[in-house]
Design a protein around this motif. Structure first.
Motif, PDB file in Angstrom:
ATOM      1  N   PHE A 134      44.736 -35.789  -6.796  1.00  0.00           N
ATOM      2  CA  PHE A 134      44.418 -34.700  -7.718  1.00  0.00           C
ATOM      3  C   PHE A 134      44.068 -33.432  -6.942  1.00  0.00           C
ATOM      4  CE2 PHE A 134      43.604 -38.713  -9.779  1.00  0.00           C
ATOM      5  CZ  PHE A 134      44.308 -38.562 -10.969  1.00  0.00           C
ATOM      6  N   GLU A 135      44.525 -32.300  -7.472  1.00  0.00           N
ATOM      7  CA  GLU A 135      44.249 -31.032  -6.799  1.00  0.00           C
ATOM      8  C   GLU A 135      42.751 -30.747  -6.778  1.00  0.00           C
ATOM      9  OE1 GLU A 135      46.762 -27.621  -7.586  1.00  0.00           O
ATOM     10  OE2 GLU A 135      48.254 -28.938  -8.514  1.00  0.00           O
ATOM     11  N   TYR A 136      42.086 -31.095  -7.861  1.00  0.00           N
ATOM     12  CA  TYR A 136      40.628 -31.024  -7.839  1.00  0.00           C
ATOM     13  C   TYR A 136      40.049 -31.966  -8.882  1.00  0.00           C
ATOM     14  CZ  TYR A 136      41.256 -27.416 -11.562  1.00  0.00           C
ATOM     15  OH  TYR A 136      41.616 -26.716 -12.687  1.00  0.00           O
ATOM     16  N   LEU A 137      38.790 -32.311  -8.658  1.00  0.00           N
ATOM     17  CA  LEU A 137      38.023 -33.161  -9.564  1.00  0.00           C
ATOM     18  C   LEU A 137      36.990 -32.259 -10.222  1.00  0.00           C
ATOM     19  CD1 LEU A 137      37.320 -36.038  -6.974  1.00  0.00           C
ATOM     20  CD2 LEU A 137      39.343 -35.773  -8.425  1.00  0.00           C
ATOM     21  N   GLU A 138      37.101 -32.095 -11.525  1.00  0.00           N
ATOM     22  CA  GLU A 138      36.229 -31.153 -12.234  1.00  0.00           C
ATOM     23  C   GLU A 138      35.127 -31.903 -12.979  1.00  0.00           C
ATOM     24  OE1 GLU A 138      37.429 -27.351 -14.595  1.00  0.00           O
ATOM     25  OE2 GLU A 138      37.362 -28.999 -16.050  1.00  0.00           O
ATOM     26  N   PHE A 139      33.892 -31.624 -12.599  1.00  0.00           N
ATOM     27  CA  PHE A 139      32.727 -32.216 -13.259  1.00  0.00           C
ATOM     28  C   PHE A 139      32.089 -31.150 -14.146  1.00  0.00           C
ATOM     29  CE2 PHE A 139      33.422 -34.741  -9.497  1.00  0.00           C
ATOM     30  CZ  PHE A 139      33.180 -36.043  -9.915  1.00  0.00           C
ATOM     31  N   MET A 140      32.246 -31.319 -15.453  1.00  0.00           N
ATOM     32  CA  MET A 140      31.708 -30.370 -16.425  1.00  0.00           C
ATOM     33  C   MET A 140      30.408 -30.938 -16.993  1.00  0.00           C
ATOM     34  SD  MET A 140      33.615 -28.821 -19.824  1.00  0.00           S
ATOM     35  CE  MET A 140      35.024 -28.237 -18.867  1.00  0.00           C
ATOM     36  N   ILE A 141      29.344 -30.146 -16.926  1.00  0.00           N
ATOM     37  CA  ILE A 141      28.019 -30.619 -17.323  1.00  0.00           C
ATOM     38  C   ILE A 141      27.570 -29.920 -18.605  1.00  0.00           C
ATOM     39  CG2 ILE A 141      25.685 -31.109 -16.517  1.00  0.00           C
ATOM     40  CD1 ILE A 141      27.816 -32.099 -14.563  1.00  0.00           C
ATOM     41  N   ASP A 142      27.156 -30.700 -19.565  1.00  0.00           N
ATOM     42  CA  ASP A 142      26.569 -30.166 -20.794  1.00  0.00           C
ATOM     43  C   ASP A 142      25.170 -29.642 -20.459  1.00  0.00           C
ATOM     44  OD1 ASP A 142      25.456 -29.685 -23.265  1.00  0.00           O
ATOM     45  OD2 ASP A 142      25.786 -31.704 -24.066  1.00  0.00           O
ATOM     46  N   ASP A 143      24.991 -28.336 -20.537  1.00  0.00           N
ATOM     47  CA  ASP A 143      23.673 -27.752 -20.259  1.00  0.00           C
ATOM     48  C   ASP A 143      23.044 -27.209 -21.539  1.00  0.00           C
ATOM     49  OD1 ASP A 143      25.541 -25.735 -20.483  1.00  0.00           O
ATOM     50  OD2 ASP A 143      24.675 -24.468 -18.916  1.00  0.00           O
ATOM     51  N   SER A 144      23.339 -27.877 -22.657  1.00  0.00           N
ATOM     52  CA  SER A 144      22.709 -27.490 -23.924  1.00  0.00           C
ATOM     53  C   SER A 144      21.252 -27.941 -23.941  1.00  0.00           C
ATOM     54  CB  SER A 144      23.462 -28.111 -25.106  1.00  0.00           C
ATOM     55  OG  SER A 144      23.403 -29.526 -25.050  1.00  0.00           O
ATOM     56  N   GLY A 145      20.477 -27.354 -24.830  1.00  0.00           N
ATOM     57  CA  GLY A 145      19.042 -27.633 -24.875  1.00  0.00           C
ATOM     58  C   GLY A 145      18.700 -29.091 -25.101  1.00  0.00           C
ATOM     59  N   SER A 146      19.550 -29.813 -25.824  1.00  0.00           N
ATOM     60  CA  SER A 146      19.245 -31.218 -26.118  1.00  0.00           C
ATOM     61  C   SER A 146      19.282 -32.100 -24.871  1.00  0.00           C
ATOM     62  CB  SER A 146      20.219 -31.767 -27.159  1.00  0.00           C
ATOM     63  OG  SER A 146      21.551 -31.717 -26.680  1.00  0.00           O
ATOM     64  N   MET A 147      19.869 -31.602 -23.790  1.00  0.00           N
ATOM     65  CA  MET A 147      19.910 -32.389 -22.552  1.00  0.00           C
ATOM     66  C   MET A 147      18.520 -32.534 -21.924  1.00  0.00           C
ATOM     67  SD  MET A 147      22.957 -33.621 -21.812  1.00  0.00           S
ATOM     68  CE  MET A 147      23.120 -33.823 -20.027  1.00  0.00           C
ATOM     69  N   THR A 148      17.552 -31.766 -22.416  1.00  0.00           N
ATOM     70  CA  THR A 148      16.178 -31.911 -21.911  1.00  0.00           C
ATOM     71  C   THR A 148      15.424 -33.029 -22.639  1.00  0.00           C
ATOM     72  OG1 THR A 148      15.316 -30.271 -23.478  1.00  0.00           O
ATOM     73  CG2 THR A 148      16.082 -29.456 -21.338  1.00  0.00           C
ATOM     74  N   LEU A 149      16.039 -33.608 -23.660  1.00  0.00           N
ATOM     75  CA  LEU A 149      15.407 -34.696 -24.415  1.00  0.00           C
ATOM     76  C   LEU A 149      15.530 -36.016 -23.655  1.00  0.00           C
ATOM     77  CD1 LEU A 149      16.735 -33.803 -27.984  1.00  0.00           C
ATOM     78  CD2 LEU A 149      14.461 -33.323 -27.036  1.00  0.00           C
ATOM     79  N   PRO A 150      14.771 -37.033 -24.058  1.00  0.00           N
ATOM     80  CA  PRO A 150      14.825 -38.316 -23.338  1.00  0.00           C
ATOM     81  C   PRO A 150      16.181 -39.001 -23.467  1.00  0.00           C
ATOM     82  CG  PRO A 150      12.858 -38.175 -24.715  1.00  0.00           C
ATOM     83  CD  PRO A 150      13.740 -37.038 -25.105  1.00  0.00           C
ATOM     84  N   SER A 151      16.554 -39.694 -22.413  1.00  0.00           N
ATOM     85  CA  SER A 151      17.708 -40.585 -22.456  1.00  0.00           C
ATOM     86  C   SER A 151      17.173 -42.004 -22.620  1.00  0.00           C
ATOM     87  CB  SER A 151      18.534 -40.436 -21.175  1.00  0.00           C
ATOM     88  OG  SER A 151      19.709 -41.205 -21.255  1.00  0.00           O
ATOM     89  N   ASP A 152      18.019 -43.003 -22.384  1.00  0.00           N
ATOM     90  CA  ASP A 152      17.518 -44.381 -22.446  1.00  0.00           C
ATOM     91  C   ASP A 152      17.612 -45.043 -21.075  1.00  0.00           C
ATOM     92  OD1 ASP A 152      20.238 -44.573 -22.312  1.00  0.00           O
ATOM     93  OD2 ASP A 152      20.487 -45.868 -24.060  1.00  0.00           O
ATOM     94  N   THR A 153      17.561 -44.207 -20.026  1.00  0.00           N
ATOM     95  CA  THR A 153      17.570 -44.721 -18.661  1.00  0.00           C
ATOM     96  C   THR A 153      16.223 -44.448 -18.001  1.00  0.00           C
ATOM     97  OG1 THR A 153      18.494 -42.637 -17.821  1.00  0.00           O
ATOM     98  CG2 THR A 153      20.051 -44.385 -18.406  1.00  0.00           C
ATOM     99  N   VAL A 154      15.943 -45.222 -16.972  1.00  0.00           N
ATOM    100  CA  VAL A 154      14.656 -45.128 -16.283  1.00  0.00           C
ATOM    101  C   VAL A 154      14.880 -44.700 -14.840  1.00  0.00           C
ATOM    102  CG1 VAL A 154      12.659 -46.459 -15.477  1.00  0.00           C
ATOM    103  CG2 VAL A 154      13.579 -46.860 -17.767  1.00  0.00           C
ATOM    104  N   ASP A 155      14.055 -43.797 -14.372  1.00  0.00           N
ATOM    105  CA  ASP A 155      14.098 -43.386 -12.968  1.00  0.00           C
ATOM    106  C   ASP A 155      13.540 -44.532 -12.126  1.00  0.00           C
ATOM    107  OD1 ASP A 155      13.681 -42.358 -10.437  1.00  0.00           O
ATOM    108  OD2 ASP A 155      13.019 -40.399 -11.146  1.00  0.00           O
TER     109      ASP A 155
END
Length: 441
Positions: A134-155
């Motif tokens: 592939f010419e490039y690998l594009e990682f697009m990140i959702d930076d909407s406000g809801s991304m500051t809410l909890p996920s269901d993963t643990v650090d």
């Protein structure tokens, strides 16, 4: 089972048991080794039901240990699979190793160390080599406000629940770490709301140097907190316009419905279903949320669009694979991590684990990197059958039993064991073709 392994001493003391053991003709992780590692405060494996799973062989050191255990049990050496041998030969070519910032003499061992860290089966090295196409690998990140809410993963470092933003950052860093040890042309990191667009090329740098730079840039990008809406459709349209007539692998970390709701979701599906050269433009959705209903559209899109995959967090994905494949498939964290990178490019195996069709022996050997004996394959096949028999038939939106669940539960794969043992790929088996047609009808 070979001899009597050394007894496990409390708190990790005593001699190290052998890593692998043969039980009823099937190689597995040695339970004594697992206890010994855990006694040292170190997890021996990320594979669920490790006592029943086939072994994960991550590098040449593991392969040597596997052979020692097999010979000690009176068996033969276990060869590497054909595709793994071919990949190792490829990595010893100066041009290939140079593209990964390593020498021909060290690439196998250096990549092997990363595979061992994450518990990646050796067979998946072959899949990672695809990324250089592939010419490039594009990682697009959702930076909407809801991304500051909890996920269901643990650090794992703090034991605290991560935000979706933290989960995306962690998963991105892990994917980049694997990429640092394989050839690629360019990595692009971009966002939905902010104009930042970071371009990363190797420029001859060794993996540790490249990785340090990548991590520094990722930290800086994620230090700015997420805010805004979810203009995913618009950014996707721009991405395809920018990448017209080019081979681009796209990844999207997100947690919800795009701006515009259902019409926008429908347009995303249309774009991905009608895009030119889907094989050269794979799409991977990486959902980061504790609200599964909000990302159901990603899973639906995966089912409809070619060369499209959706990956949840490891726990959820492992549960799905267990339900579809059974306890014998060693779905480790590394198996999951590589699937996040390349499943969309591999619709016949990595992205087919949830299709309730068993892998052929040839496919399983190539994924795990070793030529297993028939007893090991039969163990996998039997566990797959058991998983289908345990399948719960869920109801559809109208309260009726799902036809797909009924088909998966009733399909008689047992009678076709010989076909799966001999056929190179499952899609070559007529009954599999008929089964898939029935699922789509």
């Amino acid at each position: 089972m070979y001899g009597n392994p050394p007894p496990t001493a409390p708190h990790g003391g005593g001699a190290q048991p052998k890593k692998y053991v043969k039980v009823n003709g099937v190689m597995k992780l040695n339970p004594d080794y697992k206890r010994w590692k855990e006694g040292q405060g170190v997890a021996a494996t990320t594979v669920p039901h490790a006592d029943q799973a086939l072994p994960v062989v991550t590098n040449m050191e593991d392969h040597d240990a596997l052979n020692q255990a097999s010979i000690a049990a009176g068996g033969p050496e276990i060869p590497l699979s054909e595709s793994t041998n071919a990949t190792i030969e490829m990595m010893q070519e100066p041009e290939i190793s140079g593209e990964a910032g390593m020498s021909p003499e060290t690439m196998v061992d250096e990549l092997g160390a990363v595979l061992n860290k994450y518990e990646v089966p050796m067979g998946l090295m072959n899949k990672l080599m695809m990324l250089s196409e592939f010419e490039y690998l594009e990682f697009m990140i959702d930076d909407s406000g809801s991304m500051t809410l909890p996920s269901d993963t643990v650090d794992p470092a703090t034991g605290k629940t991560q935000t979706r933003w933290q989960e995306a950052k962690k998963r991105l860093k892990e994917m980049i770490e694997v990429l640092a040890y394989v050839p690629f042309n360019q990595i692009v990191i971009c966002f939905l709301n902010r104009p930042d667009r970071v371009l990363i090329t190797r420029n001859g740098r060794a993996p540790p140097v490249l990785l340090a730079d990548c991590n520094q840039q990722i930290d800086a990008l994620f230090n700015k907190m997420a805010s805004g809406s979810t203009p995913f459709l618009e950014r996707l349209q721009e991405s395809f316009a920018r990448g017209a007539n080019r081979n681009v692998a796209r990844y999207f970390f997100g947690d919800g419905v795009p701006n515009g709701g259902n019409p926008a979701k429908a347009e995303v599906v249309k774009i991905l279903c009608t895009r030119q050269n889907p094989e050269g433009n794979p799409m991977t959705f990486l959902s980061c949320t504790n609200e599964d209903a909000q990302v159901e559209w990603m899973k639906d899109t995966e089912e409809l669009a070619p060369y499209c995959s959706e990956c949840d967090d490891f726990k959820d994905e492992a549960d799905e694979v267990l339900k579809d494949q059974g306890v014998a498939l060693p779905y480790s964290y590394g198996f999951y991590l590589v699937s996040c990178l390349v499943a969309a490019m591999n619709p016949d195996d990595l992205d087919a684990m949830d299709e309730s069709v068993p892998f052929t022996k040839g496919t399983l050997d190539n994924l795990l990197g070793i030529e297993s004996n028939e007893a090991s394959y039969k163990h996998y096949f039997d566990c797959f059958i058991q998983a289908q028999q345990k399948r719960t038939i869920e109801n559809d939106d109208y309260g009726r039993p799902k036809k797909t669940d009924q088909l998966k539960k009733s399909q008689n794969w047992q009678a076709l064991y010989g076909d799966f043992l001999r056929a190179p790929e499952a899609k070559m088996i007529p009954a599999v073709q008929q089964f898939k047609q029935a699922l789509m009808s």
